[in-house]
Motif scaffolding. Structure first.
Motif, mmCIF file in Angstrom:
data_model
loop_
_atom_site.group_PDB
_atom_site.id
_atom_site.type_symbol
_atom_site.label_atom_id
_atom_site.label_comp_id
_atom_site.label_asym_id
_atom_site.label_seq_id
_atom_site.Cartn_x
_atom_site.Cartn_y
_atom_site.Cartn_z
ATOM 1 N N ASN A 230 0.780 -1.234 0.000
ATOM 2 C CA ASN A 230 0.000 0.000 0.000
ATOM 3 C C ASN A 230 0.812 1.285 0.000
ATOM 4 O O ASN A 230 0.233 2.355 -0.137
ATOM 5 N N TRP A 231 2.144 1.252 0.225
ATOM 6 C CA TRP A 231 2.942 2.481 0.212
ATOM 7 C C TRP A 231 4.271 2.220 -0.486
ATOM 8 O O TRP A 231 4.670 1.069 -0.668
ATOM 9 N N THR A 232 4.982 3.311 -0.844
ATOM 10 C CA THR A 232 6.262 3.162 -1.549
ATOM 11 C C THR A 232 7.394 3.958 -0.925
ATOM 12 O O THR A 232 8.539 3.529 -0.981
ATOM 13 N N GLY A 234 9.049 6.807 2.173
ATOM 14 C CA GLY A 234 9.009 7.492 3.449
ATOM 15 C C GLY A 234 9.243 8.989 3.298
ATOM 16 O O GLY A 234 9.687 9.493 2.257
ATOM 17 N N ASP A 235 8.933 9.731 4.392
ATOM 18 C CA ASP A 235 9.060 11.197 4.375
ATOM 19 C C ASP A 235 10.470 11.640 4.050
ATOM 20 O O ASP A 235 10.699 12.610 3.325
ATOM 21 N N ALA A 236 11.484 10.938 4.658
ATOM 22 C CA ALA A 236 12.878 11.365 4.492
ATOM 23 C C ALA A 236 13.412 11.075 3.092
ATOM 24 O O ALA A 236 14.512 11.509 2.752
ATOM 25 N N SER A 237 12.652 10.350 2.276
ATOM 26 C CA SER A 237 13.062 10.067 0.902
ATOM 27 C C SER A 237 12.235 10.873 -0.089
ATOM 28 O O SER A 237 12.142 10.524 -1.263
ATOM 29 N N GLY A 238 11.616 11.957 0.397
ATOM 30 C CA GLY A 238 10.845 12.838 -0.474
ATOM 31 C C GLY A 238 9.404 12.428 -0.636
ATOM 32 O O GLY A 238 8.688 13.024 -1.446
ATOM 33 N N GLY A 239 8.951 11.417 0.106
ATOM 34 C CA GLY A 239 7.590 10.947 -0.050
ATOM 35 C C GLY A 239 6.578 11.834 0.652
ATOM 36 O O GLY A 239 6.885 12.533 1.622
ATOM 37 N N THR A 240 5.335 11.822 0.162
ATOM 38 C CA THR A 240 4.210 12.516 0.780
ATOM 39 C C THR A 240 3.067 11.534 0.900
ATOM 40 O O THR A 240 2.625 10.970 -0.112
ATOM 41 N N ASN A 241 2.622 11.285 2.134
ATOM 42 C CA ASN A 241 1.560 10.312 2.397
ATOM 43 C C ASN A 241 1.897 8.939 1.819
ATOM 44 O O ASN A 241 1.035 8.195 1.366
ATOM 45 N N PHE A 243 3.874 8.189 -0.888
ATOM 46 C CA PHE A 243 4.121 8.068 -2.321
ATOM 47 C C PHE A 243 4.994 9.217 -2.803
ATOM 48 O O PHE A 243 5.207 10.201 -2.107
ATOM 49 N N GLY A 244 5.502 9.078 -4.074
ATOM 50 C CA GLY A 244 6.334 10.108 -4.673
ATOM 51 C C GLY A 244 7.772 9.982 -4.205
ATOM 52 O O GLY A 244 8.201 8.976 -3.656
ATOM 53 N N GLY A 245 8.576 11.044 -4.416
ATOM 54 C CA GLY A 245 9.952 11.053 -3.974
ATOM 55 C C GLY A 245 10.777 9.976 -4.654
ATOM 56 O O GLY A 245 10.563 9.636 -5.825
ATOM 57 N N SER A 246 11.763 9.452 -3.920
ATOM 58 C CA SER A 246 12.617 8.382 -4.455
ATOM 59 C C SER A 246 11.852 7.068 -4.417
ATOM 60 O O SER A 246 11.406 6.630 -3.362
ATOM 61 N N PRO A 247 11.697 6.380 -5.556
ATOM 62 C CA PRO A 247 10.879 5.162 -5.588
ATOM 63 C C PRO A 247 11.539 4.011 -4.841
ATOM 64 O O PRO A 247 12.755 3.949 -4.697
ATOM 65 N N ALA A 248 10.703 3.079 -4.351
ATOM 66 C CA ALA A 248 11.200 1.833 -3.757
ATOM 67 C C ALA A 248 11.679 0.908 -4.873
ATOM 68 O O ALA A 248 11.130 0.907 -5.973
ATOM 69 N N THR A 249 12.728 0.122 -4.572
ATOM 70 C CA THR A 249 13.322 -0.785 -5.558
ATOM 71 C C THR A 249 12.978 -2.226 -5.208
ATOM 72 O O THR A 249 13.094 -2.644 -4.053
ATOM 73 N N PRO A 276 10.354 -3.785 -16.314
ATOM 74 C CA PRO A 276 11.435 -3.399 -15.400
ATOM 75 C C PRO A 276 12.128 -2.104 -15.788
ATOM 76 O O PRO A 276 12.613 -1.368 -14.943
ATOM 77 N N GLN A 277 12.221 -1.806 -17.104
ATOM 78 C CA GLN A 277 12.997 -0.668 -17.565
ATOM 79 C C GLN A 277 12.117 0.518 -17.950
ATOM 80 O O GLN A 277 12.612 1.507 -18.480
ATOM 81 N N GLY A 278 10.807 0.432 -17.700
ATOM 82 C CA GLY A 278 9.914 1.501 -18.112
ATOM 83 C C GLY A 278 9.775 2.586 -17.068
ATOM 84 O O GLY A 278 10.672 2.850 -16.266
ATOM 85 N N SER A 279 8.599 3.231 -17.056
ATOM 86 C CA SER A 279 8.329 4.291 -16.093
ATOM 87 C C SER A 279 8.149 3.687 -14.704
ATOM 88 O O SER A 279 7.989 2.480 -14.536
ATOM 89 N N ASN A 280 8.181 4.580 -13.675
ATOM 90 C CA ASN A 280 7.935 4.112 -12.311
ATOM 91 C C ASN A 280 6.543 3.514 -12.212
ATOM 92 O O ASN A 280 5.610 3.945 -12.915
ATOM 93 N N ASP A 281 6.373 2.545 -11.283
ATOM 94 C CA ASP A 281 5.193 1.685 -11.281
ATOM 95 C C ASP A 281 4.318 1.906 -10.062
ATOM 96 O O ASP A 281 4.708 2.529 -9.078
ATOM 97 N N GLY A 282 3.094 1.305 -10.127
ATOM 98 C CA GLY A 282 2.141 1.360 -9.026
ATOM 99 C C GLY A 282 2.308 0.184 -8.099
ATOM 100 O O GLY A 282 2.385 -0.973 -8.538
ATOM 101 N N VAL A 283 2.337 0.456 -6.766
ATOM 102 C CA VAL A 283 2.650 -0.596 -5.795
ATOM 103 C C VAL A 283 1.557 -1.655 -5.705
ATOM 104 O O VAL A 283 1.835 -2.806 -5.353
ATOM 105 N N ASP A 284 0.296 -1.318 -6.062
ATOM 106 C CA ASP A 284 -0.767 -2.319 -5.990
ATOM 107 C C ASP A 284 -0.567 -3.438 -7.006
ATOM 108 O O ASP A 284 -1.148 -4.519 -6.872
ATOM 109 N N TRP A 285 0.274 -3.200 -8.028
ATOM 110 C CA TRP A 285 0.574 -4.238 -9.012
ATOM 111 C C TRP A 285 1.257 -5.431 -8.354
ATOM 112 O O TRP A 285 1.153 -6.564 -8.841
ATOM 113 N N LEU A 286 1.954 -5.201 -7.216
ATOM 114 C CA LEU A 286 2.648 -6.284 -6.517
ATOM 115 C C LEU A 286 1.718 -7.178 -5.700
ATOM 116 O O LEU A 286 2.124 -8.265 -5.287
#
Length: 793
Positions: A230-232, A234-241, A243-249, A276-286
């Motif tokens: 449900n999330w990707t 944290g706040d310290a990685s530029g995330g808001t609520n 999501f956003g910021g530096s993506p999870a790998t 794998p090499q495209g745009s950043n993805d949605g976490v619900d896909w996992l």
């Protein structure tokens, strides 16, 4: 499974951290207030990039790690696996995980009872890192994901993001691992994201094996398995609520900046995914997905496939249409991939298109299967996919399609008889698409109320239908019921009432939810309505339940001072007593505090009473001294009583002006309020005490230290000539004063000696005979001592 492996060790992980730089900046303690402030402000990432060291409170890892530039490389392929190898919770999910107060934690090394092969290297230890990954050489605390490939470290990363375990509500935030003889599992269960956010939770699992364990598909030694994500970020990685910021790998990294597997980079909600090499993805896909690899071989890997599970069986009914669309991914952006499908003896399967692909464009097979009465049975569809890598590689797999007829036969269940004026609920076998009763064209549910008659129902499933034989319903006569149970209960307890057994249904007067043949009740009158197998009802006679309430009171409270005790008692005549102190007597002797006693009478009924004992106020002893902090020998020192009491008056004083027995106080004792003037003939630190007693006989004691010291005596000459007499520059009484500094100059102004906290130990350091100037600074003296000193030999 080997029976010796049935014992599973579930371990709740405490967290540790490691340093991640080689540069010698001022270190920061992981988990400290400073660490958290820098992380929350976003400055910690910059400091780590500039080489700041992170200090580990315990179990540190001594080696450091340095970020290296990405040198380019080839990602390995991913295989999307089925629910038959899906996520499973920890072996003992009822165990509440312990949460560490240390953010960005790691634990290790943890021994592996087998050799785990990663890109040709065998490892026998691993580190569990709180931020969603496992490493093997060192622990890894970096919370902002950088994507793969990276030269930071080797890593298995089911979800590299800023996981937060601190302060999770309701026992959330669990991290578990279990080590077996041929595999290791690591679970992140209901974890939130930094900083202490639990509005969204992730649950996922990592498994790595010796390559032979049956817990993963054959030939695979790493698996990522997901529950609900449900999330990707944290706040310290530029995330808001979250999501956003530096993506999870998500992926696998060799640690050389070249070889890696990357499932995707996730920074948003939803199911968006373009490879794998495209745009950043949605976490619900996992959600509910599983991924498996053999990461031992660093050469070319077989192509991967998306869109169907590796052990799927597709079940359809006659008349259904199934779309089988499968995407194949090459393992390198320079490779091409192809696929084929074998439809031999598979009636009803049509290949709509088959497009080859490369690392940027996928190979896709679109096909359609139509189930008819002519292809009822089991069909095996074989797929092959291959690439032109070095060396080329091929993967084969099958999908089973089972076409069912209507094997489910409908039946009618329900009462065959009922009482006059009632009706009967008839139920058809559940699982059909729709129903049609012979009562009316509008009766299309799986149940119906009827009276006397003959009934059938037609069930429809997968384009087929079947009708039941007739079900006959007739009327019939009424049951007899009685209530038994305890008619006496204690306060706060309940009685178990039992109705005559053997009836089909029960309805108690207590609630429409009480439908068993027994019920727990409190004081009152109760009836029960029963229904027998024929559907007939009867109401019992009323059953009366009476409640007994014992009365318990604690007595014996009298005034007492702090640290004294009194005896308190419960009411006599009870069968047993139990105090919160553990005592089982009627009376107990105690001091100030809260006391609870539980009594039990002859009926087994209990009562509880509480008494809070508060001690009488004790006087607060105190006194003042003039001069305030120190005085000299034979100088009058005045001690003045400053004792207080919240209620009442102080009636007695006992002074001791030399508790430490130095021997210089005159007088040494006094037993009046004062003020008292004391002369001290000897230098030293004296302990002075005052004991006071109030009119409620409670006492208080106060003690303070006081320094008696004389002025510093400055010498004029010293003779460092080796005769053991007057060899050093000595300032008499200097040792009784706090910190000092001495500086000595020659007559030309040159500094010849300087010392903090001078200890009367300078012997001239070989300087020539003559006059020298000194400056002596003493912390507890307002004026600086200056003068001259002569060295003679």
């Amino acid at each position: 499974m080997n029976p010796a492996l049935l014992t599973i060790a579930i371990i709740i992980i405490p967290f540790l951290t490691i340093a991640q730089t080689e540069k010698s900046l001022q270190p920061i303690v992981a988990g400290s207030e400073q660490y958290q402030e820098l992380k929350a402000s976003g400055e910690l990432n910059t400091l780590i990039e500039n080489g700041i060291k992170i200090i580990v409170p315990q179990n540190p890892i001594s080696s450091t790690q340095k970020v290296k530039e990405y040198e380019g490389g080839t990602p390995l392929p991913q295989i999307f696996a089925s629910a038959c190898y899906g996520y499973t919770p920890p072996t003992t999910p009822s165990q509440t995980p312990a949460l560490s107060a240390l953010d960005d934690g790691t634990i290790g090394p943890i021994s592996i009872p087998f050799s785990f092969c990663l890109y040709g290297t065998n490892y026998t230890q691993f580190y569990v890192n709180g931020n969603g990954n496992v490493t093997f050489t060192n622990g890894f605390i970096t919370y902002t994901s950088s994507g793969f490939p990276t030269a930071l470290t080797e890593m298995l990363a089911p979800f590299w993001g800023d996981v937060d375990f601190n302060g999770a509500p309701g026992g959330q935030g669990g991290l578990y691992y279990e080590v077996q003889s041929d595999y290791v599992k690591v679970h992140w269960v209901d974890v939130g994201y930094y900083s202490s956010h639990y509005d969204k939770l992730n649950t996922f699992e990592l498994i790595f094996t010796d390559g032979n364990a049956t817990i993963l598909p054959p030939g695979k030694n790493v698996g990522f398995l997901y529950d609900d994500m449900n999330w990707t970020t944290g706040d310290a990685s530029g995330g808001t609520n979250g999501f956003g910021g530096s993506p999870a790998t998500v992926g696998v990294n060799k640690g050389d900046g070249i070889d890696f597997i990357q499932v995707g980079l996730f920074d948003q909600p939803g199911n968006a995914y373009d490879g794998p090499q495209g745009s950043n993805d949605g976490v619900d896909w996992l959600d509910n997905k599983s991924f498996f690899w053999n990461v031992c071989n660093s050469t070319n890997q077989e192509p991967s496939f998306v869109g169907i599970d590796i052990c799927d069986t597709v079940r359809v009914c006659v008349g259904d249409t199934v779309q089988l669309d499968i995407t194949f991914l090459a393992n390198d952006v320079t490779d091409s991939s192809w696929a084929s499908i074998d439809t031999t003896n598979v009636s009803g399967l049509t290949i709509n298109s088959n497009t080859s692909g490369n690392g940027s464009n996928s190979c896709i097979i679109f096909s359609t299967f139509i189930a008819t009465i002519n292809n009822v049975g089991t069909h095996v569809v074989s797929y092959s996919t291959w690439d032109n890598g070095t060396p080329p590689d091929t993967i084969n797999f099958t999908i089973t399609i089972v076409v069912d007829t209507i094997s489910l036969l409908p039946t009618i269940t329900g009462d065959t008889t009922y009482c006059p004026g009632d009706s009967v609920l008839l139920n058809a076998t559940i699982g059909f698409d729709s129903y049609l009763w012979n009562t009316s064209a509008s009766d299309t549910l799986d149940s119906i109320y009827v009276t006397q008659g003959s009934y059938t129902v037609q069930g429809f499933l997968g384009g087929c239908s079947v009708t039941t034989p007739p079900f006959i319903v007739t009327e019939s006569p009424a049951p007899i019921v009685n209530i038994t149970g305890s008619a006496i209960i204690c306060f706060g307890d309940s009685a178990l009432l039992n109705a005559t057994s053997g009836y089909d249904t029960y309805l108690w007067s207590t609630s429409t939810n009480d439908t068993l043949d027994s019920v727990y009740v409190t004081q009152g009158n109760y009836t029960v309505t029963v229904t027998d197998s024929l559907g007939c009802k009867e109401i019992s006679s009323p059953f009366n339940v009476v409640m007994f309430i014992p009365v318990n009171t604690i007595t014996g409270q009298i005034p007492f001072c702090p640290n004294e005790t009194i005896t308190i008692s419960s009411v006599s005549g009870f069968s047993s007593y139990l105090w919160n102190t553990g005592s089982t007597t009627q009376s107990i002797t105690v001091g100030a505090g809260e006391y609870i006693v539980t009594v039990t009478d002859g009926n087994g009924c209990t009562d509880i009473d509480t008494l809070v004992l508060v001690a009488e106020p004790a006087p607060l002893a105190n006194f003042t001294i003039d001069p305030l902090t120190q005085g000299g020998t034979n100088q009058p020192i005045t001690f003045t009583d400053a004792s207080t009491i919240s209620f009442g008056n102080v009636t007695s004083w006992a002074w001791d002006f030399d508790v430490t027995s130095i021997g210089g106080a005159n007088p040494s004792f006094a037993n009046t309020q004062g003020p008292h003037i004391i002369l001290y003939s000897l230098q030293g630190t004296y302990s002075v005490s005052l004991t006071v007693i109030a009119d409620n006989n409670c006492q208080g004691i106060f003690m303070s230290e006081y320094l008696i010291v004389d002025d510093i005596i400055v010498p004029t000459i010293f003779t460092p000539n080796g005769d053991s007499h007057n060899e050093f520059l000595v300032f008499k009484n200097l040792e009784f004063h706090s910190g000092n500094k001495l500086v000595v100059f020659n007559r030309w102004g040159g500094k010849v000696f300087e010392q903090e906290n001078y200890a009367n130990d300078w012997n001239g350091d070989g300087n020539s005979v003559g006059t020298y100037y000194f400056i002596l600074t003493v912390e507890d003296l307002e004026e600086i001592i200056k003068g001259t000193i002569t060295i003679l030999k």
